[in-house]
Design an enzyme around this catalytic site. Sequence first.
Site, short mmCIF file in Angstrom:
data_model
loop_
_atom_site.label_atom_id
_atom_site.label_comp_id
_atom_site.label_asym_id
_atom_site.label_seq_id
_atom_site.Cartn_x
_atom_site.Cartn_y
_atom_site.Cartn_z
N ASN A 204 1.27 18.62 -21.36
CA ASN A 204 0.86 17.62 -22.38
C ASN A 204 0.90 18.14 -23.85
O ASN A 204 0.62 17.46 -24.58
CB ASN A 204 -0.36 16.99 -22.18
CG ASN A 204 -0.38 16.11 -20.83
OD1 ASN A 204 0.33 15.52 -20.66
ND2 ASN A 204 -1.51 16.47 -20.10
N ARG B 282 -1.32 21.90 -14.97
CA ARG B 282 -0.60 20.83 -15.15
C ARG B 282 -0.54 20.38 -16.61
O ARG B 282 0.20 19.66 -17.18
CB ARG B 282 -0.38 19.91 -14.25
CG ARG B 282 0.67 18.72 -14.36
CD ARG B 282 0.65 18.05 -13.09
NE ARG B 282 1.88 16.75 -13.47
CZ ARG B 282 2.39 16.24 -12.60
NH1 ARG B 282 1.92 15.97 -11.25
NH2 ARG B 282 3.29 15.19 -12.75
N HIS C 43 8.90 7.57 -27.37
CA HIS C 43 8.04 8.56 -26.77
C HIS C 43 8.49 9.94 -27.15
O HIS C 43 7.62 10.60 -27.68
CB HIS C 43 7.95 8.71 -25.19
CG HIS C 43 7.06 9.65 -24.55
ND1 HIS C 43 5.93 9.51 -24.53
CD2 HIS C 43 7.48 10.94 -23.86
CE1 HIS C 43 5.19 10.59 -23.67
NE2 HIS C 43 6.21 11.28 -23.49
N ARG D 284 0.65 -1.36 -0.09
CA ARG D 284 0.00 -0.01 -0.07
C ARG D 284 1.08 1.18 -0.12
O ARG D 284 0.38 2.44 0.34
CB ARG D 284 -0.98 0.14 1.21
CG ARG D 284 -2.05 -1.17 1.12
CD ARG D 284 -3.09 -1.01 2.16
NE ARG D 284 -4.06 -1.85 1.85
CZ ARG D 284 -3.89 -3.05 2.53
NH1 ARG D 284 -2.95 -3.27 3.53
NH2 ARG D 284 -4.56 -4.25 2.43
N GLU E 137 -3.29 17.80 -11.75
CA GLU E 137 -3.67 18.33 -13.10
C GLU E 137 -5.08 18.66 -13.26
O GLU E 137 -5.84 18.03 -13.94
CB GLU E 137 -3.28 17.02 -14.15
CG GLU E 137 -3.31 17.52 -15.56
CD GLU E 137 -2.77 16.31 -16.50
OE1 GLU E 137 -1.68 15.95 -16.30
OE2 GLU E 137 -3.49 16.30 -17.50
N LYS F 121 3.90 11.60 -11.11
CA LYS F 121 2.90 10.66 -12.18
C LYS F 121 4.00 9.19 -12.55
O LYS F 121 4.87 9.18 -12.82
CB LYS F 121 2.68 11.29 -13.35
CG LYS F 121 1.53 12.41 -13.27
CD LYS F 121 1.16 12.57 -14.77
CE LYS F 121 0.31 13.74 -14.96
NZ LYS F 121 -0.13 14.09 -16.15
N1 LIG Z 1 5.58 10.17 -15.37
C1 LIG Z 1 5.93 11.24 -16.19
O1 LIG Z 1 5.47 12.39 -15.92
C2 LIG Z 1 6.23 11.34 -17.66
C3 LIG Z 1 6.67 12.23 -18.44
C4 LIG Z 1 7.01 12.25 -19.68
C5 LIG Z 1 7.31 10.85 -20.18
N2 LIG Z 1 6.98 9.78 -19.38
C6 LIG Z 1 7.19 8.34 -19.75
O2 LIG Z 1 8.37 8.14 -19.99
C7 LIG Z 1 8.75 7.18 -20.93
C8 LIG Z 1 9.84 7.27 -21.87
O3 LIG Z 1 11.06 7.54 -21.15
P1 LIG Z 1 12.31 7.52 -21.96
O4 LIG Z 1 12.61 8.30 -22.97
O5 LIG Z 1 13.46 7.91 -20.77
O6 LIG Z 1 12.39 5.95 -22.47
P2 LIG Z 1 13.14 4.83 -21.88
O7 LIG Z 1 13.05 4.62 -20.22
O8 LIG Z 1 12.74 3.45 -22.57
O9 LIG Z 1 14.77 4.75 -21.94
C9 LIG Z 1 15.09 4.79 -23.50
C10 LIG Z 1 16.50 3.79 -23.82
O10 LIG Z 1 17.42 4.31 -23.29
C11 LIG Z 1 18.26 3.34 -22.46
N3 LIG Z 1 18.92 4.20 -21.21
C12 LIG Z 1 18.52 4.72 -20.32
N4 LIG Z 1 19.52 5.25 -19.78
C13 LIG Z 1 20.58 4.99 -20.65
C14 LIG Z 1 22.22 5.66 -20.25
N5 LIG Z 1 22.29 6.39 -19.45
N6 LIG Z 1 22.99 5.08 -21.19
C15 LIG Z 1 22.32 4.19 -22.31
N7 LIG Z 1 21.20 3.95 -22.43
C16 LIG Z 1 20.28 4.29 -21.63
C17 LIG Z 1 17.05 2.39 -22.15
O11 LIG Z 1 17.56 1.03 -21.63
C18 LIG Z 1 16.16 2.63 -23.17
O12 LIG Z 1 16.44 1.53 -24.05
C19 LIG Z 1 7.64 6.95 -21.81
O13 LIG Z 1 6.80 5.86 -21.22
C20 LIG Z 1 6.64 7.97 -21.25
O14 LIG Z 1 5.18 7.63 -21.06
C21 LIG Z 1 6.33 9.89 -18.11
#
Ligand SMILES: NC(=O)c1ccc[n+]([C@@H]2O[C@H](COP(=O)([O-])OP(=O)(O)OC[C@H]3O[C@@H](n4cnc5c(N)ncnc54)[C@H](O)[C@@H]3O)[C@@H](O)[C@H]2O)c1
Length: 373
Positions: free
Chosen positions: A247, A243, A269, A124, A239, A146
């Site tokens: 988006n 916030r 993304h 929890r 949001e 989030k």
């Molecule tokens: N929670 C939020 O507020 C919020 C905001 C924006 C995006 N998101 C989410 O974030 C996600 C995208 O995140 P992302 O772009 O970081 O993608 P990701 O976490 O998939 O990372 C991208 C790739 O880079 C690799 N990687 C990570 N760090 C590395 C490093 N230092 N060196 C080499 N490789 C590395 C990972 O293994 C992966 O293959 C989406 O799911 C999106 O919905 C969330």
Amino acid sequence: MSDGQTVHVPLDQGRDYDIHIGRGLLDGAGARVAELGGRAAAIVTDETVSALYGERLRASLEAAGLRSGLVVVAPGEASKSYATYAQVCDGLLAHRIERNDLVVALGGGVVGDLAGFAAATLRRGVRFVQAPTTLLSQVDSSVGGKTGINSPLGKNLIGAFHQPRLVLADTSTLDTLSEREMRAGYAEVAKYGLIADSGFFDWCEANWAGIYAGGPERDEAVAICCRAKAGVVVRDEREDGERALLNLGHTFGHALERLTGYESARLVHGEGVAIGLALAFRFSARLGLCPGQDAGRVANHLALAGLPTRLQAVPGGCGDADAILEAMAQDKKVRDGALTFILARGIGRSFIAPGIDRAEVRAFLEDELRPDR
Ligand SMILES: NC(=O)c1ccc[n+]([C@@H]2O[C@H](COP(=O)([O-])OP(=O)(O)OC[C@H]3O[C@@H](n4cnc5c(N)ncnc54)[C@H](O)[C@@H]3O)[C@@H](O)[C@H]2O)c1
């Protein structure tokens, strides 16, 4: 290790936390995590990041007197799934993570969202720390609480608000990031300028290459974005209003991610966001809200920084206008069937536009999909 910068997120009810930004922070992470109390800290990471930084972080936690372990998932968006969520929860339980212990999310936004959601629900709710290692996660996803996973019916549809207790953004970890992921993260950096800070967009146009190269511009950009995000989150954590501006570009972008089956090989993304930003500005211009010149400037800059700006750039295509509309209809920003968009009156002048007519959006998409575009 650089001295770094600290951004404070002043949330109420004892939920305030610090974001530390700087090169080499990972080695001192254990001491900072240990200050939060608890006896154990389990690291959730993906295979790629684990191989690069997993042991280093674990050693730092152990040196600070914390029992630690690793839960490692497959890299990529597909891991924000029910199955991987179950794997992470069971992994944390196997490491005997108790109510007063900690979960440390080491990786990009995928790991942060997934580990954060597991932490929000495990026993929890246990506390968690974000150690973001992509540009995208350092400037955006690690801040603000989030967390969540995807459903086959849409992105981020299962989730919880759960704030981290600490964010450690070691900007030197970005040195190993692929060019593609660096560019994808940059879409979110530019987004902050486009939302409400035209001066920052000017700065981005002049300094984006320094962010990629790892100069002082990188730490500066991360700090500016974190300050902007922290401000928005403190004013509107759940949001209910402002916030939603974060988006910008995401209604289109999320639809494209869904239409490409969350396959990172086709679209990540940030690439979806880049196309979405360009579309949001062109749509705003078409509606007569924003100067066409600004829409052109946005697309030019994103393209110069190596990002896609057109629907045609989606590998394997993204379907027709109806398919895109249908994919957008699952978005959380849909209320009573009407679409809410984030539109712009110009660079740095974004606003929430509820009740956008579907026919207007369809006509715009059809135009955008024309082969001669
Ligand atoms: N929670 C939020 O507020 C919020 C905001 C924006 C995006 N998101 C989410 O974030 C996600 C995208 O995140 P992302 O772009 O970081 O993608 P990701 O976490 O998939 O990372 C991208 C790739 O880079 C690799 N990687 C990570 N760090 C590395 C490093 N230092 N060196 C080499 N490789 C590395 C990972 O293994 C992966 O293959 C989406 O799911 C999106 O919905 C969330």
